[in-house]
Design a protein around this motif. Structure first.
Motif, short mmCIF file in Angstrom:
data_model
loop_
_atom_site.label_atom_id
_atom_site.label_comp_id
_atom_site.label_asym_id
_atom_site.label_seq_id
_atom_site.Cartn_x
_atom_site.Cartn_y
_atom_site.Cartn_z
N ARG A 347 -49.79 -53.73 13.04
CA ARG A 347 -49.12 -52.83 13.98
C ARG A 347 -48.16 -51.86 13.31
O ARG A 347 -47.78 -50.86 13.91
CB ARG A 347 -48.41 -53.65 15.05
N ARG A 348 -47.76 -52.17 12.06
CA ARG A 348 -46.84 -51.30 11.32
C ARG A 348 -47.35 -51.12 9.89
O ARG A 348 -46.73 -51.57 8.93
CB ARG A 348 -45.43 -51.88 11.34
N PRO A 349 -48.50 -50.46 9.73
CA PRO A 349 -49.11 -50.34 8.41
C PRO A 349 -48.24 -49.60 7.39
O PRO A 349 -48.45 -49.77 6.18
CB PRO A 349 -50.42 -49.60 8.68
N ALA A 350 -47.30 -48.81 7.85
CA ALA A 350 -46.41 -48.10 6.92
C ALA A 350 -45.58 -49.07 6.08
O ALA A 350 -45.06 -48.69 5.02
CB ALA A 350 -45.48 -47.16 7.68
N LEU A 351 -45.47 -50.33 6.53
CA LEU A 351 -44.70 -51.31 5.77
C LEU A 351 -45.51 -51.98 4.67
O LEU A 351 -44.98 -52.79 3.91
CB LEU A 351 -44.17 -52.40 6.72
N LEU A 352 -46.82 -51.66 4.57
CA LEU A 352 -47.67 -52.33 3.59
C LEU A 352 -47.17 -52.16 2.16
O LEU A 352 -47.12 -53.15 1.41
CB LEU A 352 -49.11 -51.83 3.73
N PRO A 353 -46.82 -50.95 1.70
CA PRO A 353 -46.35 -50.84 0.31
C PRO A 353 -45.13 -51.72 0.02
O PRO A 353 -45.06 -52.36 -1.04
CB PRO A 353 -46.01 -49.35 0.17
N ALA A 354 -44.19 -51.77 0.95
CA ALA A 354 -42.99 -52.60 0.74
C ALA A 354 -43.37 -54.07 0.68
O ALA A 354 -42.83 -54.83 -0.14
CB ALA A 354 -41.98 -52.34 1.86
N LEU A 355 -44.30 -54.49 1.54
CA LEU A 355 -44.70 -55.89 1.53
C LEU A 355 -45.42 -56.25 0.23
O LEU A 355 -45.17 -57.31 -0.35
CB LEU A 355 -45.61 -56.18 2.73
#
Length: 429
Positions: A347-355
């Motif tokens: 639901r929040r793919p923009a957080l993928l790099p941080a994860l």
């Protein structure tokens, strides 16, 4: 093979109030003010100073010794070693608040929780009971016959799942703040005020959480859960700010479990609605098994809002009593953790790099938290976060198995709730 740990005897749960870190005893007795007097044995005690929670201690009261004197001596020694946490912040008048309690077929426990909520010292609040996929009329009858006249609202949510029930509560809430607790807690009289006053003092605050302590430690399963860490997050207030990530939380914001738990949380209503509420494919009652609260915490932080942990906001939680309950809980903790992470990425793919940057550290942390540990005798609660608690290999394996199953459970849950719309707009999952 017997996978159960050694069986410790029951531990009394008490409260002690001192007039200072090295002061005189103002009061001492059972934690919830009821039940038999404490005369000796093992005692787990919440220590207060002038009513404010500051620590817990575990004491063994010798025969013939005054329990109050023995526990007070241990409490003074503990505070001399660790100091007294700074309460922090400025108390403000709390905004109008809606308290949401989602429940399913636990009317007896719900009645105990509602009695404590109606005794809150908050100046302006309502209580909303969300009856989730009921199979009997027990909850509706309880609210209608005993609590409706006292202002408690009853709402029915037919679709099963804790997150869906919470979203229904968000939709009908009239308050500026929406607070959540469970049907198996007893809330301290100051709980709601302490949980919601920070919103008045900080316009950038999106979420608050509070302290959760055990109401009972009467069975081996209850004692072991609390020894494993329970739900407690300590006695030091803390604000998490996405604009200023904490140096001691390198996995921030993905260590959402360190922020608090769903039995004691509150959100600014406009914020939780704006971030899309709770993911309906997470939480108890779905194949994901949990993670709805963790998802909401990260969503609020990702949207740029602050989160505050306030230990003065205290509820007493009735831990599950049996070994079967504990094994189910261990599996559910693991599944809920990875289900919430999956939900966050979906639901929040923009957080993928941080994860991805934090993934190696996150795996190491998960291994440490779920590692089995020799009991070395009976489990002893109290040292939350020390990671030297006993944790049987069987429960360690269940937690890790749950972590592997969490993403699959989330996908299954997404299919089940496809088409479920948020109650306050037309967006579907």
């Amino acid at each position: 093979m017997n996978t159960q740990p050694p069986k410790p005897g029951p531990i009394h749960v008490a409260q002690l109030d001192l007039d200072g870190p090295d002061g005189e005893v103002l009061s001492f007795g059972p934690a919830l003010g009821a039940g038999p007097a404490i005369t000796g044995g093992d005692v787990y005690t919440l220590v207060r100073i002038g009513g404010r929670p500051v620590a817990t201690v575990v004491s063994r009261v010798p025969p013939g010794k005054s329990p109050a004197d023995a526990v007070a001596a241990d409490a003074r020694a503990r505070l001399a070693r660790t100091g007294t946490p700074d309460p922090g912040g400025v108390r403000a008048v709390p905004p109008r608040t809606s308290v949401v309690v989602a429940t399913r077929e636990r009317a007896d426990q719900l009645a105990r929780a509602l009695d404590s909520l109606l005794a809150q010292d908050h100046p302006d609040f309502e209580i909303v009971v969300v009856d989730n996929a009921p199979v009997t009329s027990a909850t509706e009858d309880l609210v209608g016959n005993k609590y409706a006249a006292r202002g408690v609202r009853y709402v029915r949510e037919a679709v099963p799942g804790l997150a869906i029930a919470h979203n229904r509560g968000v939709a009908v809430a009239a308050g500026e703040i929406v607070a959540f607790t469970d049907d198996d807690v007893v809330a301290d009289p100051n709980w709601l005020t302490a949980l919601t006053a920070p919103f008045a003092a900080d316009p950038g605050l999106g979420c608050t959480t509070g302290l959760i302590l055990p109401a009972q430690l009467g069975t081996p399963a209850q004692i072991l859960l609390e020894s494993h860490g329970g739900f407690a997050k300590g006695f030091t207030p803390r604000t998490y700010d996405p604009a200023d990530p904490p140096a001691d939380e390198p996995l921030f914001p993905f260590t959402a479990g360190s922020f608090g738990s769903g039995a004691n949380m509150a959100f600014r209503a406009s914020v939780i609605r704006a971030v899309g509420g709770f993911d309906p494919a997470t939480g108890t009652g779905t194949p994901a098994r949990g993670g709805d609260d963790l998802y909401a915490f990260v969503s609020v932080l990702a949207a740029g809002h602050r989160l505050r942990y306030s230990p003065d906001a205290l509820v007493w939680h009735h831990h599950r009593e049996t070994w079967k309950d504990l094994t189910n809980q261990a599996y559910g903790y693991g599944a809920g953790l990875t289900a919430y992470l999956t939900a966050t990425l979906v639901r929040r793919p923009a957080l993928l790099p941080a994860l991805l940057r934090r993934l190696p550290g996150g795996l190491a942390r998960a291994r440490a938290i779920t590692a089995s540990r020799d009991s070395g005798g009976a489990a002893v609660p109290g040292a939350h976060g020390a990671q030297d608690y006993p944790w049987p290999r069987h429960l360690s394996r269940l937690e890790r198995r749950g972590m592997l199953a969490g993403p699959i459970g989330y996908v299954k849950a997404r299919r089940k709730v496809r088409g479920v719309r948020l109650p306050w707009n037309t967006e579907s999952t």
